[in-house]
Design a protein around this motif. Structure first.
Motif, PDB file in Angstrom:
ATOM      1  N   THR A 168       0.782  -1.164   0.127  1.00 31.81           N
ATOM      2  CA  THR A 168       0.098  -0.132  -0.077  1.00 31.81           C
ATOM      3  C   THR A 168       0.780   1.095   0.017  1.00 31.81           C
ATOM      4  O   THR A 168       1.534   1.408   0.695  1.00 31.81           O
ATOM      5  N   LEU A 169       0.462   2.065  -1.093  1.00 33.28           N
ATOM      6  CA  LEU A 169       1.311   3.423  -1.111  1.00 33.28           C
ATOM      7  C   LEU A 169       0.466   4.545  -0.806  1.00 33.28           C
ATOM      8  O   LEU A 169      -0.713   4.562  -1.568  1.00 33.28           O
ATOM      9  N   LEU A 170       0.698   5.445  -0.054  1.00 28.53           N
ATOM     10  CA  LEU A 170      -0.116   6.806   0.091  1.00 28.53           C
ATOM     11  C   LEU A 170       0.459   7.751  -0.807  1.00 28.53           C
ATOM     12  O   LEU A 170       1.755   8.135  -0.942  1.00 28.53           O
ATOM     13  N   VAL A 171      -0.211   8.468  -1.614  1.00 26.33           N
ATOM     14  CA  VAL A 171       0.127   9.571  -2.298  1.00 26.33           C
ATOM     15  C   VAL A 171      -0.384  10.988  -1.980  1.00 26.33           C
ATOM     16  O   VAL A 171      -1.789  10.962  -2.000  1.00 26.33           O
ATOM     17  N   GLU A 172       0.395  11.790  -1.248  1.00 21.45           N
ATOM     18  CA  GLU A 172      -0.092  13.253  -0.946  1.00 21.45           C
ATOM     19  C   GLU A 172      -0.202  14.003  -1.983  1.00 21.45           C
ATOM     20  O   GLU A 172       0.664  14.151  -2.440  1.00 21.45           O
ATOM     21  N   GLY A 173      -1.451  14.432  -2.254  1.00 19.72           N
ATOM     22  CA  GLY A 173      -1.633  15.337  -3.383  1.00 19.72           C
ATOM     23  C   GLY A 173      -1.992  14.629  -4.446  1.00 19.72           C
ATOM     24  O   GLY A 173      -1.201  15.062  -5.688  1.00 19.72           O
ATOM     25  N   ALA A 174      -2.616  13.614  -4.533  1.00 22.01           N
ATOM     26  CA  ALA A 174      -2.832  12.582  -5.508  1.00 22.01           C
ATOM     27  C   ALA A 174      -3.653  13.143  -6.691  1.00 22.01           C
ATOM     28  O   ALA A 174      -3.547  12.745  -7.918  1.00 22.01           O
ATOM     29  N   ALA A 175      -4.269  14.262  -6.744  1.00 25.16           N
ATOM     30  CA  ALA A 175      -5.113  15.116  -7.612  1.00 25.16           C
ATOM     31  C   ALA A 175      -4.301  15.948  -8.513  1.00 25.16           C
ATOM     32  O   ALA A 175      -4.558  16.238  -9.512  1.00 25.16           O
TER      33      ALA A 175
ATOM     34  N   TYR B 229      -6.986  15.234   2.948  1.00 21.47           N
ATOM     35  CA  TYR B 229      -5.702  15.698   3.314  1.00 21.47           C
ATOM     36  C   TYR B 229      -6.004  16.588   4.626  1.00 21.47           C
ATOM     37  O   TYR B 229      -7.276  16.855   5.163  1.00 21.47           O
ATOM     38  N   GLY B 230      -5.145  16.893   5.463  1.00 22.28           N
ATOM     39  CA  GLY B 230      -5.284  17.577   6.577  1.00 22.28           C
ATOM     40  C   GLY B 230      -5.274  16.931   8.159  1.00 22.28           C
ATOM     41  O   GLY B 230      -5.298  15.976   7.973  1.00 22.28           O
ATOM     42  N   PRO B 231      -5.904  17.640   9.027  1.00 26.36           N
ATOM     43  CA  PRO B 231      -5.772  17.168  10.459  1.00 26.36           C
ATOM     44  C   PRO B 231      -6.685  15.763  10.378  1.00 26.36           C
ATOM     45  O   PRO B 231      -7.801  15.696   9.658  1.00 26.36           O
ATOM     46  N   GLY B 232      -5.946  14.606  11.109  1.00 29.58           N
ATOM     47  CA  GLY B 232      -7.073  13.510  11.067  1.00 29.58           C
ATOM     48  C   GLY B 232      -6.473  12.452  10.192  1.00 29.58           C
ATOM     49  O   GLY B 232      -7.197  11.376  10.209  1.00 29.58           O
ATOM     50  N   LEU B 233      -5.640  12.657   9.413  1.00 30.20           N
ATOM     51  CA  LEU B 233      -5.302  11.773   8.359  1.00 30.20           C
ATOM     52  C   LEU B 233      -4.792  10.462   8.868  1.00 30.20           C
ATOM     53  O   LEU B 233      -5.282   9.510   8.313  1.00 30.20           O
ATOM     54  N   PRO B 234      -4.016  10.136  10.005  1.00 30.14           N
ATOM     55  CA  PRO B 234      -3.666   9.063  10.398  1.00 30.14           C
ATOM     56  C   PRO B 234      -5.000   8.205  10.746  1.00 30.14           C
ATOM     57  O   PRO B 234      -5.048   6.846  10.481  1.00 30.14           O
ATOM     58  N   GLY B 235      -5.985   8.827  11.435  1.00 30.82           N
ATOM     59  CA  GLY B 235      -7.332   8.071  11.671  1.00 30.82           C
ATOM     60  C   GLY B 235      -7.892   7.670  10.451  1.00 30.82           C
ATOM     61  O   GLY B 235      -8.516   6.470  10.363  1.00 30.82           O
ATOM     62  N   ARG B 236      -8.090   8.378   9.546  1.00 32.68           N
ATOM     63  CA  ARG B 236      -8.804   8.203   8.218  1.00 32.68           C
ATOM     64  C   ARG B 236      -7.962   7.012   7.441  1.00 32.68           C
ATOM     65  O   ARG B 236      -8.579   5.984   6.797  1.00 32.68           O
ATOM     66  N   LEU B 237      -6.793   6.884   7.432  1.00 30.58           N
ATOM     67  CA  LEU B 237      -5.923   6.108   6.986  1.00 30.58           C
ATOM     68  C   LEU B 237      -6.076   4.657   7.433  1.00 30.58           C
ATOM     69  O   LEU B 237      -6.090   3.620   6.850  1.00 30.58           O
ATOM     70  N   ALA B 238      -6.141   4.623   8.875  1.00 30.41           N
ATOM     71  CA  ALA B 238      -6.301   3.466   9.727  1.00 30.41           C
ATOM     72  C   ALA B 238      -7.720   2.458   9.351  1.00 30.41           C
ATOM     73  O   ALA B 238      -7.760   1.622   9.196  1.00 30.41           O
ATOM     74  N   GLU B 239      -8.678   3.457   9.029  1.00 33.55           N
ATOM     75  CA  GLU B 239      -9.879   3.057   8.561  1.00 33.55           C
ATOM     76  C   GLU B 239      -9.963   2.344   7.203  1.00 33.55           C
ATOM     77  O   GLU B 239     -10.448   1.262   6.919  1.00 33.55           O
ATOM     78  N   LEU B 240      -9.478   3.218   6.290  1.00 36.81           N
ATOM     79  CA  LEU B 240      -9.064   2.760   4.877  1.00 36.81           C
ATOM     80  C   LEU B 240      -8.287   1.762   4.679  1.00 36.81           C
ATOM     81  O   LEU B 240      -8.436   0.662   3.731  1.00 36.81           O
ATOM     82  N   CYS B 241      -6.971   1.661   5.539  1.00 35.91           N
ATOM     83  CA  CYS B 241      -6.151   0.446   5.549  1.00 35.91           C
ATOM     84  C   CYS B 241      -5.850  -0.007   6.734  1.00 35.91           C
ATOM     85  O   CYS B 241      -4.662   0.194   7.198  1.00 35.91           O
ATOM     86  N   PRO B 242      -6.697  -0.944   7.211  1.00 36.91           N
ATOM     87  CA  PRO B 242      -6.311  -1.520   8.378  1.00 36.91           C
ATOM     88  C   PRO B 242      -5.096  -2.415   8.528  1.00 36.91           C
ATOM     89  O   PRO B 242      -4.768  -2.335   9.725  1.00 36.91           O
ATOM     90  N   ASP B 243      -4.495  -2.718   7.453  1.00 38.44           N
ATOM     91  CA  ASP B 243      -3.155  -3.422   7.473  1.00 38.44           C
ATOM     92  C   ASP B 243      -2.077  -2.418   7.385  1.00 38.44           C
ATOM     93  O   ASP B 243      -0.927  -2.847   7.291  1.00 38.44           O
ATOM     94  N   GLY B 244      -2.285  -1.178   7.541  1.00 37.91           N
ATOM     95  CA  GLY B 244      -1.085  -0.309   7.417  1.00 37.91           C
ATOM     96  C   GLY B 244      -0.804   0.287   6.138  1.00 37.91           C
ATOM     97  O   GLY B 244      -1.531  -0.331   4.891  1.00 37.91           O
TER      98      GLY B 244
END
Length: 305
Positions: free
Chosen positions: A146-153, A193-208
């Motif tokens: 899993t790759l996170l792209v910050e600013g993907a648009a 993006y913005g505040p709360g990103l780690p929590g949103r990612l934890a829900e989207l990507c439970p495996d990290g």
């Protein structure tokens, strides 16, 4: 030939359209009759003088890194490219906003792209591929991870999404609420993006999240390192100061035709289409620089007759 040029550093209106001698294609390069060129952040940073201490840019200078057009001169030693070929690519640090430009890295324009789209592809795609290669060098093959792209648009971010997807990488991208569907259409999991990103990612990507590529330069590298868990798994193309502070890789594009061919191949398959926000004529070059320097305008392309 007609070219945009500035004789001193300063605001956008230091640029003027002038008649200057046309360049010739040196060994290993081609010259194109430019049909479109794009304005990148590096163009206004150089023109404004912000990089004067770091970059020795001879003045007067013609702005521009990207160009798309028709090959009209082929330098010695070039194989596989002929006069009349339609290509996109990269010139020097500043020299493509002109009727003719020398490209030292190029690839054929794929059939689905318009010339403005091709002009928007070179620097963005080369940067994206280099960023992904840097992460793969550090972490190994990312296929299935899993790759996170910050600013993907954005222009670099959307290229990174396309290239990563072609490599079998699961992609989650950040963008504004208005661009969530665009990311979903590109095959990425989308979040804001913005505040709360780690929590949103934890829900989207439970495996990290295994790796992160920052294309936004919004000062979020600390958060990305937190999400990935290791600075070696994070790279940025847009935050030099943050890279040093957080110990992550800082990536620059290279004039490498193989990087551009990767984008062209994806374009030919319909898997990557460069994003263009505005298309203006060359006469509006000052306006184009104003828009890009102000930020938020997306990719601005200039067309030449």
């Amino acid at each position: 030939m007609r070219a945009a040029r500035y004789h001193r550093y300063g605001p956008p209106d230091v640029i003027a359209l002038e008649e200057v001698p046309a360049p010739s294609a040196p060994e290993g390069a081609v010259r194109v009759r430019v049909q479109a060129t794009s304005v990148n952040p590096i163009d206004w940073l150089l023109r404004s003088g912000r990089l004067a201490e770091a970059v020795d840019l001879p003045l007067p200078a013609i702005p521009g890194r990207d160009a798309a057009g028709v090959v009209d001169q082929v330098g010695a030693g070039v194989e596989g490219t002929r006069v009349g070929d339609v290509v996109f690519g990269l010139g020097g640090l500043a020299d493509t906003t002109a009727a003719h430009a020398v490209l030292t890295a190029w690839a054929p324009v794929p059939q689905p792209w318009s010339m403005p789209e091709a002009a928007a592809a070179g620097l963005a795609a080369a940067t994206a591929v280099r960023g992904l290669d840097t992460l793969a060098d550090a972490l190994g093959d990312l296929a299935g991870r899993t790759l996170l792209v910050e600013g993907a648009a954005g222009s670099v971010g959307s290229a990174a999404v396309a290239v990563a997807r072609s490599r079998g990488i699961r992609v989650v991208g950040t963008a504004s609420p208005a661009h969530q569907q665009l990311l979903a259409d590109a095959g990425a999991l989308a979040t804001t993006y913005g505040p709360g990103l780690p929590g949103r990612l934890a829900e989207l990507c439970p495996d990290g999240v295994d790796a992160a590529l920052d294309t936004a330069g919004a000062g979020t590298l600390g958060t990305l390192v937190e999400v990935v868990g290791d600075p070696a798994g994070v790279a940025t193309v847009a935050d030099a100061a943050g890279a040093g502070e957080h110990g992550v890789a800082l990536v620059f594009a290279e004039n490498d035709s193989a990087l551009l061919q990767t984008a062209a191949d994806l374009g030919a398959r319909g898997d990557y289409r460069p994003r263009v926000a505005r298309v203006l004529p060359l006469d509006d070059v000052v306006r184009a620089h104003e828009l890009v320097e102000r930020g938020g305008a997306g990719k601005v392309v200039l067309t030449l007759p």
